[in-house]
Design an enzyme around this catalytic site. Structure first.
Site, PDB file in Angstrom:
ATOM      1  N   LYS A   1       4.001  -3.587  -6.609  1.00 33.80           N
ATOM      2  CA  LYS A   1       5.427  -3.493  -6.917  1.00 33.80           C
ATOM      3  C   LYS A   1       6.303  -4.000  -5.782  1.00 33.80           C
ATOM      4  O   LYS A   1       7.204  -4.797  -5.985  1.00 33.80           O
ATOM      5  CB  LYS A   1       5.785  -2.031  -7.242  1.00 33.80           C
ATOM      6  CG  LYS A   1       7.240  -1.835  -7.653  1.00 33.80           C
ATOM      7  CD  LYS A   1       7.539  -2.543  -8.946  1.00 33.80           C
ATOM      8  CE  LYS A   1       8.941  -2.291  -9.431  1.00 33.80           C
ATOM      9  NZ  LYS A   1       9.253  -3.079 -10.629  1.00 33.80           N
ATOM     10  N   ASN A  49       0.212   0.525   6.008  1.00 35.50           N
ATOM     11  CA  ASN A  49       0.799  -0.394   5.037  1.00 35.50           C
ATOM     12  C   ASN A  49       1.381  -1.553   5.813  1.00 35.50           C
ATOM     13  O   ASN A  49       2.145  -1.358   6.760  1.00 35.50           O
ATOM     14  CB  ASN A  49       1.900   0.316   4.231  1.00 35.50           C
ATOM     15  CG  ASN A  49       2.661  -0.628   3.321  1.00 35.50           C
ATOM     16  OD1 ASN A  49       2.143  -1.656   2.912  1.00 35.50           O
ATOM     17  ND2 ASN A  49       3.899  -0.274   3.012  1.00 35.50           N
ATOM     18  N   GLY A  50       1.026  -2.778   5.461  1.00 32.68           N
ATOM     19  CA  GLY A  50       1.604  -3.934   6.125  1.00 32.68           C
ATOM     20  C   GLY A  50       0.551  -4.866   6.697  1.00 32.68           C
ATOM     21  O   GLY A  50      -0.612  -4.861   6.275  1.00 32.68           O
ATOM     22  N   LYS A  99       6.830 -12.989 -17.030  1.00 33.34           N
ATOM     23  CA  LYS A  99       6.414 -11.701 -17.593  1.00 33.34           C
ATOM     24  C   LYS A  99       5.093 -11.837 -18.349  1.00 33.34           C
ATOM     25  O   LYS A  99       4.210 -10.990 -18.239  1.00 33.34           O
ATOM     26  CB  LYS A  99       7.495 -11.164 -18.534  1.00 33.34           C
ATOM     27  CG  LYS A  99       8.682 -10.583 -17.839  1.00 33.34           C
ATOM     28  CD  LYS A  99       8.336  -9.283 -17.134  1.00 33.34           C
ATOM     29  CE  LYS A  99       9.342  -8.963 -16.045  1.00 33.34           C
ATOM     30  NZ  LYS A  99       9.200  -9.766 -14.832  1.00 33.34           N
ATOM     31  N   ARG A 109       1.916   1.104  -5.965  1.00 27.16           N
ATOM     32  CA  ARG A 109       2.000   0.273  -4.763  1.00 27.16           C
ATOM     33  C   ARG A 109       0.649  -0.327  -4.379  1.00 27.16           C
ATOM     34  O   ARG A 109       0.593  -1.215  -3.522  1.00 27.16           O
ATOM     35  CB  ARG A 109       2.536   1.101  -3.597  1.00 27.16           C
ATOM     36  CG  ARG A 109       3.955   1.573  -3.769  1.00 27.16           C
ATOM     37  CD  ARG A 109       4.380   2.421  -2.595  1.00 27.16           C
ATOM     38  NE  ARG A 109       4.484   1.642  -1.388  1.00 27.16           N
ATOM     39  CZ  ARG A 109       5.617   1.146  -0.896  1.00 27.16           C
ATOM     40  NH1 ARG A 109       6.741   1.331  -1.558  1.00 27.16           N
ATOM     41  NH2 ARG A 109       5.634   0.471   0.209  1.00 27.16           N
ATOM     42  N   GLU A 149      11.802 -16.475 -16.543  1.00 28.38           N
ATOM     43  CA  GLU A 149      11.476 -15.048 -16.466  1.00 28.38           C
ATOM     44  C   GLU A 149      10.524 -14.641 -17.584  1.00 28.38           C
ATOM     45  O   GLU A 149       9.605 -13.852 -17.377  1.00 28.38           O
ATOM     46  CB  GLU A 149      12.772 -14.226 -16.516  1.00 28.38           C
ATOM     47  CG  GLU A 149      12.579 -12.723 -16.623  1.00 28.38           C
ATOM     48  CD  GLU A 149      11.889 -12.102 -15.425  1.00 28.38           C
ATOM     49  OE1 GLU A 149      11.589 -10.899 -15.497  1.00 28.38           O
ATOM     50  OE2 GLU A 149      11.634 -12.804 -14.419  1.00 28.38           O
ATOM     51  N   HIS A 196      10.075 -35.693 -20.143  1.00 27.33           N
ATOM     52  CA  HIS A 196       9.713 -36.375 -18.903  1.00 27.33           C
ATOM     53  C   HIS A 196       8.312 -35.983 -18.427  1.00 27.33           C
ATOM     54  O   HIS A 196       8.018 -36.089 -17.236  1.00 27.33           O
ATOM     55  CB  HIS A 196      10.750 -36.081 -17.815  1.00 27.33           C
ATOM     56  CG  HIS A 196      12.098 -36.608 -18.148  1.00 27.33           C
ATOM     57  ND1 HIS A 196      12.385 -37.958 -18.191  1.00 27.33           N
ATOM     58  CD2 HIS A 196      13.255 -35.959 -18.491  1.00 27.33           C
ATOM     59  CE1 HIS A 196      13.650 -38.122 -18.530  1.00 27.33           C
ATOM     60  NE2 HIS A 196      14.198 -36.933 -18.725  1.00 27.33           N
ATOM     61  N   CYS A 237       0.838  -1.190   0.000  1.00 27.03           N
ATOM     62  CA  CYS A 237       0.000   0.000   0.000  1.00 27.03           C
ATOM     63  C   CYS A 237       0.878   1.247   0.000  1.00 27.03           C
ATOM     64  O   CYS A 237       2.038   1.202   0.396  1.00 27.03           O
ATOM     65  CB  CYS A 237      -0.914  -0.001   1.214  1.00 27.03           C
ATOM     66  SG  CYS A 237      -1.969  -1.468   1.340  1.00 27.03           S
ATOM     67  N   TRP A 243      -3.580  -1.904  -1.580  1.00 22.10           N
ATOM     68  CA  TRP A 243      -3.518  -3.244  -2.171  1.00 22.10           C
ATOM     69  C   TRP A 243      -4.017  -4.188  -1.095  1.00 22.10           C
ATOM     70  O   TRP A 243      -3.393  -4.345  -0.047  1.00 22.10           O
ATOM     71  CB  TRP A 243      -2.092  -3.582  -2.588  1.00 22.10           C
ATOM     72  CG  TRP A 243      -1.960  -4.837  -3.386  1.00 22.10           C
ATOM     73  CD1 TRP A 243      -2.214  -4.996  -4.714  1.00 22.10           C
ATOM     74  CD2 TRP A 243      -1.520  -6.121  -2.926  1.00 22.10           C
ATOM     75  NE1 TRP A 243      -1.951  -6.286  -5.109  1.00 22.10           N
ATOM     76  CE2 TRP A 243      -1.535  -7.000  -4.024  1.00 22.10           C
ATOM     77  CE3 TRP A 243      -1.120  -6.606  -1.684  1.00 22.10           C
ATOM     78  CZ2 TRP A 243      -1.150  -8.342  -3.915  1.00 22.10           C
ATOM     79  CZ3 TRP A 243      -0.747  -7.938  -1.581  1.00 22.10           C
ATOM     80  CH2 TRP A 243      -0.773  -8.788  -2.701  1.00 22.10           C
ATOM     81  N   GLU A 279       2.293 -12.238 -15.848  1.00 18.26           N
ATOM     82  CA  GLU A 279       2.058 -11.046 -15.029  1.00 18.26           C
ATOM     83  C   GLU A 279       1.202 -10.006 -15.736  1.00 18.26           C
ATOM     84  O   GLU A 279       0.296  -9.427 -15.124  1.00 18.26           O
ATOM     85  CB  GLU A 279       3.392 -10.396 -14.651  1.00 18.26           C
ATOM     86  CG  GLU A 279       4.157 -11.090 -13.548  1.00 18.26           C
ATOM     87  CD  GLU A 279       5.448 -10.361 -13.242  1.00 18.26           C
ATOM     88  OE1 GLU A 279       5.729 -10.132 -12.070  1.00 18.26           O
ATOM     89  OE2 GLU A 279       6.197 -10.033 -14.193  1.00 18.26           O
TER      90      GLU A 279
END
Length: 607
Positions: free
Chosen positions: A602, A98-99, A483, A27, A479, A502, A2, A74, A486
């Site tokens: 983020k 925040n948290g 991406k 955020r 990666e 396999h 947040c 968030w 995301e």
């Protein structure tokens, strides 16, 4: 996670708060809100959704006042809606958070037992309830804050205003960053220095456990015992220019295109180009005594660590373990004397990685962090720190932070190899020369933007995409898949190319694009065989290789991307860029929110 902003000013504070929130929206963007004092009374405006909804609400229902707090959320506890949006308030106090408050359930039960009524589903409201009850008992705002901080457990940053106190803003941090901004006749509080870029360049980062009284005249900072302390006020280089999109449609695209420049900045900080030697900053760690390396990270930073594992083992002859941060501290590991813990994080505040770092220190590891924020919690708690110099990265999907992490880790691998006596002067010069080519080769890769945009038209409407590679290219395949997931929400998976047979090869058909990462390195022939297994089963192969690789395999591919021929040592840095661009263009075609993809934030400062 947040975003928090607070201000005490001589002018109307709402425009300042909204301006700060715009810089913090990366955020959190489930809801947003502002609270101010008008004639001593708390007034709020809150809206579900993105900040534009709050803008519209305030335009319709203006909010005055010269002191206030703002928040962009968030969601963790409680669904994203207006009721759960911050700031939370009572008649006596309003706050933003925040948290995570870990012990909110017993605190909530305790408060309910004395008649306190809860209106939201959030853990934050227990902090509000505690402060309100202490104020109601006759304590001052400062005393109420002190008592509240004794009771709550977890990782948090708080901004608090009090009814009747139009020159008092209190902030507190434990495990989450909080910064104080010093202006002319006005003062600020924020979870990120970016929020203060247009207000002041004089900032102070609160340290772990600090809480602060902010007024128009300055700030009084208390450590966790309550004693007043002095903290360094520094001049920050973060500017509006750095965090604007410029001529780019999205921050992510801007940050992709910044990579040649920031990679160059990073190289200049790590290498002597004339002598072709590594010249790391003095990090006071004797690498010659390190017996084993333990790399820890989350998401993209973890994949940077996967690449680095190959480098450390190949170049420095150093055994390496690598762990996902969220799992590492739940293992029962023996004493770690002689083990170097290498912790990688863009923000330096990633909760899982920070917790793992603290666990590793308890087990006796030496701690070295690679971060993009020099004053971050991880940086302050490490024995040594390497800064990636990516500059502010606003897009949630990491791009330039990843490639600068790779450059930094490459330099570190060379330095460790030299310290261990396994890298001769000639080989070091060869590796440094290869790295010095990367900025210009990265600019060449960006010339493929149009071709990758066309290629994205072939994958943006599919259900599944597979990525394969070997060695360091396997990490880049991971990666690339991340991406795509995301920002385009396409299901994508990556496999070590040799593992296809396999099990995963059962997924292959003509509707599943398979992106093959295959520079012409020592593993190329093996990857080529795995690619042929895909082609034989009707797979639609998109080959990313250099001219040699495309010449050998291009005829069997549905499409090819020809990348510069470079040393295998630096290939993963360059091959990261086309997978970023491919994901970006697929997301544009799908019309998703690229800079703020759903359900993501983020800086993940909760576990």
């Amino acid at each position: 996670m947040c975003g928090i902003i607070g201000a005490v000013a001589e002018e109307q504070v709402t425009p300042l708060l909204l301006s700060g929130l715009r810089r913090l929206e990366y955020r959190g963007y489930d809801s947003a809100g502002i609270a101010t004092l008008i004639n001593g009374d708390i007034k709020r405006r809150r809206a579900e959704g993105k900040l534009t909804e709050l803008d519209a609400l305030i335009e319709d229902q203006p909010l005055g006042g010269r002191i206030g707090i703002g928040h962009t959320r968030w969601a963790t506890h409680g669904v994203p809606n207006t009721v759960n949006a911050h700031p939370h308030s009572t008649s006596l106090v309003a706050l933003v958070h925040n948290g995570i408050i870990e012990n909110f359930l017993p605190l909530r039960a305790e408060l309910e037992s004395v008649g306190h009524s809860f209106k939201t589903e959030t853990d934050t409201e227990v902090v509000l309830g505690l402060v309100h009850e202490y104020l109601r008992q006759g304590m001052s705002p400062q005393e109420s804050t002190t008592e509240m901080l004794k009771r709550v457990e977890g990782a948090f940053a708080l901004g608090i205003i009090f009814s009747g106190y139009d020159d008092l803003l209190i902030g507190a941090r434990r495990g989450c960053p909080l910064v104080v901004g010093y202006g002319e006749g006005e003062m600020f509080l924020a979870s990120d220095a970016l929020a203060l870029a247009s207000f002041t360049d004089r900032i102070c980062y609160l340290e772990e456990g600090d809480w602060v009284e902010v007024s128009r005249d300055g700030a009084l900072i208390h450590e966790n015992t309550g004693q007043l302390v002095e903290r360094r006020v520094r001049v920050t280089s973060v500017t509006d220019v750095e965090i604007g999109k410029g001529n780019y449609q999205h921050f992510m695209l801007k940050e992709i295109y910044e990579q040649p420049a920031v990679i160059g900045d990073c190289l200049r900080s790590l290498f002597n180009p004339v002598e072709r030697t590594v010249s790391l900053p003095d990090i006071s760690i004797d690498f010659s005594k390190v017996r084993r390396l333990n790399i820890v990270g989350c998401g993209t930073s973890y994949y940077a660590g996967l690449v680095a594992r190959y480098w450390f083992e190949t170049i420095a002859d150093l055994p390496v373990d690598i762990d996902v941060a969220s799992e590492f501290r739940y293992r029962s590991i023996p004493s770690q004397d002689g083990v170097l813990g290498l912790f990688i994080s863009q923000s330096g505040e990633t909760a899982d990685t920070l917790a793992a770092l603290r666990f590793a220190r308890e087990r006796g590891q030496i701690i070295l962090s690679v971060v993009n924020v020099p004053e971050s919690s991880m940086a302050r708690e490490s024995d040594g720190v390497l800064h990636t110099l990516a500059g502010p990265e606003i897009g949630v999907a990491s791009t330039k932070a990843f490639t600068t992490q790779l450059v930094t880790l490459a330099g570190l691998a060379i330095d460790v190899a030299r310290a261990r006596g396994v890298l001769g002067r000639e080989k070091e010069a060869e590796l440094v020369a290869a790295l010095m080519e990367v900025p210009s080769r990265a600019a060449e890769v960006l010339n493929h933007d149009e071709a990758l945009r066309t290629l994205a038209e072939e994958i943006y409407d599919v259900r599944d995409v597979l990525y394969i590679g070997r060695g360091t290219s396997y990490a880049i395949a991971l990666e690339g898949a991340l991406k795509l997931k995301e920002i385009s929400y396409i299901h994508a998976e990556a496999y070590a190319a040799g593992e296809l047979k396999h099990g995963p090869i059962a997924l292959i058909d003509d509707g599943v694009p398979v992106i093959v990462i295959a520079p012409s390195d020592g593993l190329f022939d093996k990857t080529a065989s795995n690619m042929q297994e895909v082609v034989t089963r009707g797979g639609r192969v998109i080959l990313m290789s250099d001219s040699n690789g495309v010449s050998a395999l291009g005829r069997d591919a549905f499409s090819t991307v020809v990348l510069p021929k470079v040393s295998a040592f630096v290939a993963p840095i360059l091959y990261a860029i086309p997978v970023q661009l491919l994901a970006y263009h697929a997301a544009v075609l799908k019309g998703t929110d690229i800079d703020q993809p759903r359900n993501l934030a983020k800086s993940v400062t909760v576990e």
